[in-house]
Design an enzyme around this catalytic site. Sequence first.
Site, short mmCIF file in Angstrom:
data_model
loop_
_atom_site.label_atom_id
_atom_site.label_comp_id
_atom_site.label_asym_id
_atom_site.label_seq_id
_atom_site.Cartn_x
_atom_site.Cartn_y
_atom_site.Cartn_z
N ARG A 195 15.25 19.65 -13.72
CA ARG A 195 14.36 19.52 -12.54
C ARG A 195 12.88 19.43 -12.93
O ARG A 195 11.99 19.80 -12.17
CB ARG A 195 14.55 20.68 -11.55
CG ARG A 195 15.94 20.69 -10.95
CD ARG A 195 15.95 21.35 -9.60
NE ARG A 195 17.28 21.28 -9.05
CZ ARG A 195 18.22 22.18 -9.25
NH1 ARG A 195 17.95 23.25 -9.99
NH2 ARG A 195 19.39 22.04 -8.72
N LYS A 222 3.33 7.70 -11.71
CA LYS A 222 4.41 6.88 -11.14
C LYS A 222 5.42 6.64 -12.24
O LYS A 222 5.08 6.10 -13.30
CB LYS A 222 3.88 5.54 -10.64
CG LYS A 222 3.28 5.60 -9.25
CD LYS A 222 2.99 4.20 -8.73
CE LYS A 222 2.34 4.26 -7.36
NZ LYS A 222 1.92 2.93 -6.88
N GLU A 277 -5.40 -6.05 -15.37
CA GLU A 277 -5.46 -4.78 -14.63
C GLU A 277 -6.84 -4.12 -14.78
O GLU A 277 -7.25 -3.33 -13.93
CB GLU A 277 -4.36 -3.82 -15.11
CG GLU A 277 -2.93 -4.32 -14.88
CD GLU A 277 -2.42 -4.14 -13.45
OE1 GLU A 277 -3.16 -3.68 -12.56
OE2 GLU A 277 -1.23 -4.49 -13.22
N LYS A 307 -8.90 4.89 -12.24
CA LYS A 307 -7.53 5.28 -11.87
C LYS A 307 -7.48 6.77 -11.57
O LYS A 307 -6.85 7.20 -10.59
CB LYS A 307 -6.57 4.91 -13.02
CG LYS A 307 -5.13 5.27 -12.74
CD LYS A 307 -4.29 4.11 -12.30
CE LYS A 307 -2.94 4.54 -11.80
NZ LYS A 307 -1.83 3.81 -12.36
N GLU A 357 0.04 7.93 -2.79
CA GLU A 357 -0.18 6.63 -2.15
C GLU A 357 0.03 6.65 -0.63
O GLU A 357 0.75 5.84 -0.07
CB GLU A 357 0.71 5.55 -2.81
CG GLU A 357 0.18 4.13 -2.57
CD GLU A 357 0.89 3.06 -3.38
OE1 GLU A 357 1.01 3.21 -4.60
OE2 GLU A 357 1.31 2.08 -2.77
N ARG A 370 -4.80 4.96 -2.72
CA ARG A 370 -4.10 4.49 -3.93
C ARG A 370 -3.52 3.08 -3.76
O ARG A 370 -3.36 2.34 -4.73
CB ARG A 370 -3.01 5.48 -4.36
CG ARG A 370 -2.40 5.13 -5.70
CD ARG A 370 -1.62 6.25 -6.34
NE ARG A 370 -1.07 5.82 -7.60
CZ ARG A 370 -0.51 6.61 -8.49
NH1 ARG A 370 -0.43 7.91 -8.26
NH2 ARG A 370 -0.04 6.13 -9.62
N ASN A 374 -2.99 -1.84 -5.59
CA ASN A 374 -2.03 -2.94 -5.46
C ASN A 374 -2.72 -4.28 -5.23
O ASN A 374 -2.05 -5.26 -4.87
CB ASN A 374 -1.06 -2.66 -4.31
CG ASN A 374 -0.20 -1.44 -4.59
OD1 ASN A 374 0.14 -1.18 -5.74
ND2 ASN A 374 0.12 -0.68 -3.55
N HIS A 416 -1.00 -7.47 -6.07
CA HIS A 416 0.38 -7.14 -6.40
C HIS A 416 1.39 -7.66 -5.37
O HIS A 416 2.54 -7.88 -5.72
CB HIS A 416 0.56 -5.62 -6.60
CG HIS A 416 0.02 -5.15 -7.93
ND1 HIS A 416 -1.28 -5.33 -8.31
CD2 HIS A 416 0.63 -4.50 -8.97
CE1 HIS A 416 -1.47 -4.81 -9.52
NE2 HIS A 416 -0.33 -4.31 -9.94
N HIS A 448 3.90 -9.56 -7.43
CA HIS A 448 5.29 -9.08 -7.54
C HIS A 448 6.26 -10.14 -7.05
O HIS A 448 7.36 -10.29 -7.59
CB HIS A 448 5.48 -7.79 -6.73
CG HIS A 448 5.04 -6.56 -7.47
ND1 HIS A 448 4.93 -5.33 -6.87
CD2 HIS A 448 4.71 -6.38 -8.77
CE1 HIS A 448 4.53 -4.45 -7.77
NE2 HIS A 448 4.38 -5.06 -8.93
N HIS A 471 3.86 -9.32 -16.32
CA HIS A 471 3.26 -8.64 -15.18
C HIS A 471 1.76 -8.96 -15.00
O HIS A 471 1.33 -9.38 -13.92
CB HIS A 471 3.48 -7.14 -15.30
CG HIS A 471 2.88 -6.35 -14.19
ND1 HIS A 471 3.37 -6.38 -12.89
CD2 HIS A 471 1.79 -5.53 -14.15
CE1 HIS A 471 2.62 -5.62 -12.11
NE2 HIS A 471 1.66 -5.08 -12.85
N1 GLY Z 1 -0.13 0.87 -10.78
C1 GLY Z 1 -0.49 1.26 -9.48
C2 GLY Z 1 -0.48 2.75 -9.28
O1 GLY Z 1 -0.30 3.49 -10.23
O2 GLY Z 1 -0.63 3.20 -8.18
#
Ligand code: GLY
Length: 371
Positions: free
Chosen positions: A121, A143, A185, A226, A236, A240, A244, A247, A251, A265
């Site tokens: 956990r 993430k 990025e 970041k 998010e 956050r 994107n 994206h 994507h 990417h």
């Molecule tokens: N790569 C986008 C984020 O970490 O929110």
Amino acid sequence: MHEIIVGLDERSYPIITKNGVLDEAGEIIKQRFGMRRLIIITDENVYKGQGERLKLSLEKAGFSPVFYILPPGEATKSYPYFEEVVEAILAAKIERKDLIIAFGGGVVGDLTGFAASVVRRGVNFIQIPTSLLSQVDSSVGGKTGINSPKGKNLVGAFHQPILVLIDPTVLKTLSDRHVKAGYAEVVKYALINDMTFFEWLEINADKLSSYGEECAHIITTSCQHKADIVAEDEKEHGARALLNLGHTFGHALEALTGYSETLIHGEAIAIGMIQALNFSKKLGYCTGQDIIRVQSHFEKMGLPTHISSIEGYEFTAEEILEAMYQDKKVSDGALTFILTKGIGGAFIQKNVDPKLVLEFLNEDMKLSQTT
Ligand code: GLY
């Protein structure tokens, strides 16, 4: 040495950037966390190029590191390898307060972080990112996840690392194409809310591969952006989502090219960011001048700017729109886009009319790479 803190109260952690920090990793980890059992998850390429350095550094500090080496590539970010990594961690008798190290690019970082989030956990984990993309983006912010046959990153968790160690010199072994793609990025942060950084990049970004102060500035400015956004909105629910930018378009293009080497990417995101700027212009938010400026910068840095540059490109606007609906960012069936009022002026636009998107995509397809 540059140190940035991701401020998340008792889960705050430092991002340390320094040329050669890989050789000091053992001492840094020992000083901060004491002697622990360690497992390092990496891939064959990273292990071949940099594994010995990390192993020596950990052994010199008194650790007995166990390495688990995965095949490189996006296909590794999947259920079978997730199970393998979880079992390898358990076999190494890693307990909650021991340490799991993700040593590699985004695939290794995301998969390892996800495994760390579920074993017992939640076990502490450290990110040692080895691609530009993972150094400026995916290693920071917690993430983690794997791909499902139904889509990219659809299975995962938020699980923050306890330390991020960035050694810019490891990028020397990365292909030029992957460094360029990771750079997309970097520009993203400037486009979101930092015109000064964009101006600086226009003058200095070509010194990225010198691994000097400019490279460190590129990485640390990106990580600071970041860190600020993650500290404000870890899960998010709001700001956050600005990360994107490009994206939703990008994507969809990645999905239509099968997440393959045809379009990696960062390249998809570069094209997607130009589309986001052009879409913002169509909706009356952004001027053509800013678009030309960003496009020229991408061209100077060797990044693609239009879907016509994708090898074998033959998909339709309808297919792109359909692919957008498979994305995680769709909420209650409605599309969200990150639009912009110009360089440094990104904002979140919910409930965008799909008819407008389709109209835009058809217009965009008629443009060529250099217009
Ligand atoms: N790569 C986008 C984020 O970490 O929110």
